[in-house]
Design a protein around this motif. Structure first.
Motif, short mmCIF file in Angstrom:
data_model
loop_
_atom_site.label_atom_id
_atom_site.label_comp_id
_atom_site.label_asym_id
_atom_site.label_seq_id
_atom_site.Cartn_x
_atom_site.Cartn_y
_atom_site.Cartn_z
N THR A 152 9.63 3.00 -4.63
CA THR A 152 9.45 4.43 -4.33
C THR A 152 9.11 4.65 -2.87
OG1 THR A 152 7.08 4.43 -4.86
CG2 THR A 152 8.63 4.87 -6.68
N ASP A 153 8.72 3.59 -2.15
CA ASP A 153 8.28 3.75 -0.76
C ASP A 153 8.57 2.48 0.01
OD1 ASP A 153 7.09 4.62 1.57
OD2 ASP A 153 5.06 4.76 0.75
N LEU A 154 9.81 2.36 0.51
CA LEU A 154 10.23 1.14 1.19
C LEU A 154 9.47 0.93 2.50
CD1 LEU A 154 12.36 -1.21 1.38
CD2 LEU A 154 13.69 0.36 2.83
N CYS A 155 9.32 2.00 3.29
CA CYS A 155 8.85 1.87 4.67
C CYS A 155 7.34 1.96 4.77
CB CYS A 155 9.53 2.92 5.54
SG CYS A 155 11.33 2.88 5.48
N TYR A 156 6.66 1.11 4.04
CA TYR A 156 5.20 1.10 4.05
C TYR A 156 4.76 -0.34 3.91
CZ TYR A 156 0.43 2.77 2.95
OH TYR A 156 -0.92 3.03 2.95
N GLY A 157 3.86 -0.78 4.79
CA GLY A 157 3.57 -2.19 4.89
C GLY A 157 2.23 -2.65 4.34
N TYR A 158 1.63 -1.87 3.44
CA TYR A 158 0.36 -2.28 2.85
C TYR A 158 0.67 -3.06 1.59
CZ TYR A 158 -4.68 -1.66 1.82
OH TYR A 158 -6.02 -1.85 1.59
N ASN A 159 0.73 -4.38 1.69
CA ASN A 159 1.17 -5.24 0.61
C ASN A 159 0.17 -6.36 0.34
OD1 ASN A 159 3.66 -3.82 0.74
ND2 ASN A 159 4.45 -5.27 2.26
N ALA A 160 0.26 -6.93 -0.85
CA ALA A 160 -0.53 -8.12 -1.21
C ALA A 160 0.33 -8.99 -2.11
CB ALA A 160 -1.82 -7.72 -1.92
N PHE A 161 0.10 -10.30 -2.04
CA PHE A 161 0.91 -11.21 -2.85
C PHE A 161 0.17 -12.53 -3.01
CE2 PHE A 161 2.26 -11.27 1.59
CZ PHE A 161 2.16 -12.60 1.94
N TRP A 162 0.59 -13.29 -4.03
CA TRP A 162 0.05 -14.63 -4.21
C TRP A 162 0.57 -15.53 -3.09
CZ3 TRP A 162 -3.74 -15.59 -7.55
CH2 TRP A 162 -3.90 -14.73 -8.65
N ARG A 163 -0.29 -16.38 -2.58
CA ARG A 163 0.10 -17.25 -1.47
C ARG A 163 1.24 -18.19 -1.88
NH1 ARG A 163 -0.86 -22.03 1.17
NH2 ARG A 163 -1.12 -21.86 3.44
N ASP A 164 1.34 -18.51 -3.18
CA ASP A 164 2.38 -19.46 -3.60
C ASP A 164 3.79 -18.89 -3.56
OD1 ASP A 164 2.58 -17.92 -5.95
OD2 ASP A 164 1.39 -19.30 -7.15
N VAL A 165 3.95 -17.60 -3.20
CA VAL A 165 5.30 -17.06 -3.06
C VAL A 165 5.76 -17.05 -1.61
CG1 VAL A 165 4.94 -15.60 -5.09
CG2 VAL A 165 4.70 -14.59 -2.81
N LEU A 166 4.94 -17.54 -0.70
CA LEU A 166 5.28 -17.51 0.72
C LEU A 166 6.63 -18.14 1.02
CD1 LEU A 166 2.11 -18.20 2.92
CD2 LEU A 166 3.72 -16.29 3.11
N ASP A 167 6.94 -19.24 0.34
CA ASP A 167 8.18 -19.95 0.64
C ASP A 167 9.41 -19.09 0.41
OD1 ASP A 167 6.80 -22.19 1.42
OD2 ASP A 167 7.17 -23.32 -0.42
N VAL A 168 9.36 -18.18 -0.58
CA VAL A 168 10.56 -17.38 -0.87
C VAL A 168 10.84 -16.38 0.24
CG1 VAL A 168 10.12 -17.64 -3.34
CG2 VAL A 168 9.46 -15.52 -2.19
N PHE A 169 9.84 -16.08 1.07
CA PHE A 169 10.06 -15.14 2.18
C PHE A 169 10.80 -15.82 3.33
CE2 PHE A 169 5.97 -13.02 0.58
CZ PHE A 169 6.68 -12.14 -0.22
#
Length: 277
Positions: A152-169
């Motif tokens: 719903t809001d692509l252009c917004y950079g307030y995000n959080a994620f599990w560190r174990d997904v870093l490789d997929v980025f």
């Protein structure tokens, strides 16, 4: 994403990219919740940003980014993080630190990647102009079609994620020389596209974007819209290359509609709250 063992009390790393943010850090850092670590990434500031961070929050780790740009600053912070969960937090006062426990709760509920949305009920913005809002809606719709997402809001950079997904980025190596794709403000759109391309479980939560404490937004509707458009094109081309020879050209990310229980002590959103001072 492969199954992970979810810790009862995850360690949270907050990454704060900065460039000449000393006056903002005076007021922003004290609002952060007590977490495993706060990493302030400095981009060669000349106003005493690093010194201010250490004085205001002696426990914070202050590191210098290796190249230039917000994307490189975040990548340096991600690499230095030792927590289970990584939170991206802007230093200009626009992000509400009270939302961090809600993001953590969303990750604990089963999401891989959580992003704030100003467009969901309970969210909003004191900074988003009508023109930029319309552009954001159009660009969000484009990504939803190409990547089979429900952002719903692509252009917004307030995000959080599990560190174990870093490789997929697949972010550029912080130690690489020369300008790299992902070093600039394209990082926010890039992360959203690659989270979808990796078919992570994505969950949006309502988020309120406050006025900046000092200074004004560096975002401009037309040039920044074109930058996001170029990023979408580049990331879709990357997705097609990854799935070359197959019929799969979309992402089919798993968007979670599971409601997130608001942690005890975190009030429901009642309107913008400026940082005291």
């Amino acid at each position: 994403m492969s199954l992970r063992t979810i810790p009862t009390h995850p360690r949270v790393s907050i990454i704060v990219p900065t460039f000449n943010e000393a006056p903002n850090l005076e007021r922003v850092l004290p609002t952060l919740p007590e977490v495993h670590e706060v990493i302030v990434v400095d981009g060669g500031s000349t106003d005493g940003t690093a010194e201010t961070a250490q004085r205001v929050m002696p426990s914070a780790r202050v590191i210098q980014q290796t190249r230039t740009g917000k994307g490189n600053a975040l990548a340096c912070g991600f690499e230095a993080a030792t927590g289970d969960i990584i939170v991206m937090f802007d230093a200009d006062g626009s992000a509400d630190a009270r939302e961090i426990p809600v993001m953590v709760a969303a990750l604990l509920s089963g999401a891989d990647f959580v992003k704030g949305s100003r467009m969901l009920h309970g969210g909003g913005s004191a900074d988003l102009t009508t023109t930029r809002a319309l552009g954001n809606r159009a660009l969000t719709g484009m990504v939803n079609v190409l990547f089979r997402t429900r952002y719903t809001d692509l252009c917004y950079g307030y995000n959080a994620f599990w560190r174990d997904v870093l490789d997929v980025f697949d972010l550029p190596d912080p130690d690489a020389t020369g300008r790299q794709w992902g070093d600039g403000f394209e990082i926010e759109t890039l992360l959203n596209c690659r989270a979808a391309a990796a078919r992570l479980t994505i969950l949006e939560i309502p988020s309120y974007e406050h006025d900046r404490i000092h200074g004004v937004s560096n975002l401009r509707a037309l040039p920044d819209g074109m930058r996001v458009l170029r990023t979408i094109d580049a990331e879709f081309r990357r997705l097609r290359t990854l799935h070359s020879g197959t019929r799969h050209v979309g992402a089919t990310a798993r968007f979670s509609s599971r409601p997130v229980a608001r942690p005890t002590g975190i009030p429901a959103y009642r309107g913008p709250q400026r940082v005291a001072g």
